[in-house]
Design a protein around this motif. Sequence first.
Motif, PDB file in Angstrom:
ATOM      1  N   ARG A 154       0.635  -1.286   0.019  1.00 34.72           N
ATOM      2  CA  ARG A 154      -0.086  -0.056  -0.036  1.00 34.72           C
ATOM      3  C   ARG A 154       0.902   1.396  -0.072  1.00 34.72           C
ATOM      4  N   ASP A 155       2.012   1.148   0.679  1.00 37.61           N
ATOM      5  CA  ASP A 155       2.865   2.496   0.574  1.00 37.61           C
ATOM      6  C   ASP A 155       3.408   2.787  -0.587  1.00 37.61           C
ATOM      7  N   TYR A 156       4.012   1.558  -1.188  1.00 34.40           N
ATOM      8  CA  TYR A 156       4.595   1.887  -2.500  1.00 34.40           C
ATOM      9  C   TYR A 156       3.661   2.430  -3.445  1.00 34.40           C
ATOM     10  N   LEU A 157       2.435   1.845  -3.589  1.00 35.15           N
ATOM     11  CA  LEU A 157       1.493   2.281  -4.412  1.00 35.15           C
ATOM     12  C   LEU A 157       1.012   3.582  -4.328  1.00 35.15           C
ATOM     13  N   GLN A 158       0.914   4.183  -2.865  1.00 41.09           N
ATOM     14  CA  GLN A 158       0.319   5.560  -2.776  1.00 41.09           C
ATOM     15  C   GLN A 158       1.705   6.529  -3.152  1.00 41.09           C
ATOM     16  N   VAL A 159       2.755   6.211  -3.091  1.00 47.79           N
ATOM     17  CA  VAL A 159       3.904   6.958  -3.369  1.00 47.79           C
ATOM     18  C   VAL A 159       3.898   7.034  -5.042  1.00 47.79           C
ATOM     19  N   GLU A 211      14.640  15.416  -4.978  1.00 44.62           N
ATOM     20  CA  GLU A 211      15.196  14.428  -4.344  1.00 44.62           C
ATOM     21  C   GLU A 211      14.214  13.413  -3.628  1.00 44.62           C
ATOM     22  N   ALA A 212      14.698  12.221  -3.402  1.00 43.60           N
ATOM     23  CA  ALA A 212      14.024  11.087  -2.932  1.00 43.60           C
ATOM     24  C   ALA A 212      14.912  10.513  -1.757  1.00 43.60           C
ATOM     25  N   GLU A 213      14.080   9.873  -1.039  1.00 45.86           N
ATOM     26  CA  GLU A 213      15.002   8.842  -0.095  1.00 45.86           C
ATOM     27  C   GLU A 213      13.792   7.544   0.509  1.00 45.86           C
ATOM     28  N   ILE A 214      14.289   6.395   0.125  1.00 42.35           N
ATOM     29  CA  ILE A 214      13.454   5.349   0.301  1.00 42.35           C
ATOM     30  C   ILE A 214      14.420   4.750   1.409  1.00 42.35           C
ATOM     31  N   THR A 238      10.697   9.575   1.402  1.00 43.37           N
ATOM     32  CA  THR A 238      10.590  11.182   1.449  1.00 43.37           C
ATOM     33  C   THR A 238      10.630  11.577   0.216  1.00 43.37           C
ATOM     34  N   ILE A 239       9.737  12.346  -0.456  1.00 44.26           N
ATOM     35  CA  ILE A 239       9.717  12.776  -1.736  1.00 44.26           C
ATOM     36  C   ILE A 239       9.619  14.116  -1.867  1.00 44.26           C
TER      37      ILE A 239
END
Length: 354
Positions: free
Chosen positions: A127-132, A146-149, A241-242
């Motif tokens: 769900r979290d991946y799909l929301q991003v 910038e993005a952090e995973i 964090t995007i």
Amino acid sequence: MQLVKAGLCAFGMSGKVFHAPFLKEHPGFFLAAIVERSKNDSAEKYPDATIYRSVEEMLEQQDIELVIVNTPVQTHFEYAKKALEAGKHIIVEKPFTVNASEAQQLVDLAQEKGLFISVYQNRRFDRDYLQVQKIISEKKLGTIKEAEIRFDRFRKDPSGKEHKENPEQAGSGALHDLGSHLIDQAVQYFGMPDRIFADVFSMKGEAFANDYFELILFYPDRLRVRLKSSVFSKEAHYAYTIHGDRGSFLQERSDDQENELAAGAIPEYGTAWTKPLTQADGILNFINERSETERQLTFSEPGNYMNYYQQIYEYMVFGYALPSQGIEVLQNMKIIDAALESAREGKIVDVVKS
């Protein structure tokens, strides 16, 4: 409904949690075979599946069309190759292989045999991946800068799993284990990077495989993507964090499918079987079309690993798109290879794309 007969190469955690329940509940699959070298643990829940004592013995069964290679990563190449040579379509657990060379050989063999390889990148159905993915596609953040995973844990004690923690075994460690998810997600969101800088080592000490990594992916147009994992993270961070030129999005790692499955949940076919959220799991802060700042608490929609097997079925029966096909995930292995080279050499290295 046309039935696809499938066989599992192992009945450890991966088989019990991520594969067998979905093969049983999906009406288009018949779990015909399970490899257990000495036990009969699968017999109670899956009495219709024949237990075999070796992968080789299972592969002799002509009616099995699909084989799930869910053994330790160090054996993926061997068993996947044997399955392809036996004329089977295959799903390979992540990480795909130990290195890109092995992955390339399997991709070439599958093409030669007219068979398919799919890599089980199940986190694409979190769900979290799909929301991003949804937030990025809506372009409310503008151009991503910038993005952090992150995928952090607090596990100061060894697990005792040699194939994951023995530094002498190629493919062991967090970079292959969790990194294969984070790298896959970065590539899905942003494509292949041009270069990479990596810090990869073991916080527990040299007797253990890497349990910490930080990768910096360099993209054109001044985009930077950081992938990070640590086993000494007692307090949770935002997993995603995007930042863009119009706003930011923070997303928790909120998908609980793995825990629910491990606790005995039944993944019902055709329904959102996971528990609903009771509170927001994200924060969206952006400048809207009226040049006003909006700050919203967001709720992600349920994820569902059943959708992976639904896509596999639709590919096999109707010729629809194949999820996470081997030739695609081969690119992820090239990033892992480049990360190891960067960490070893202490420098930025190019990522081989062809």
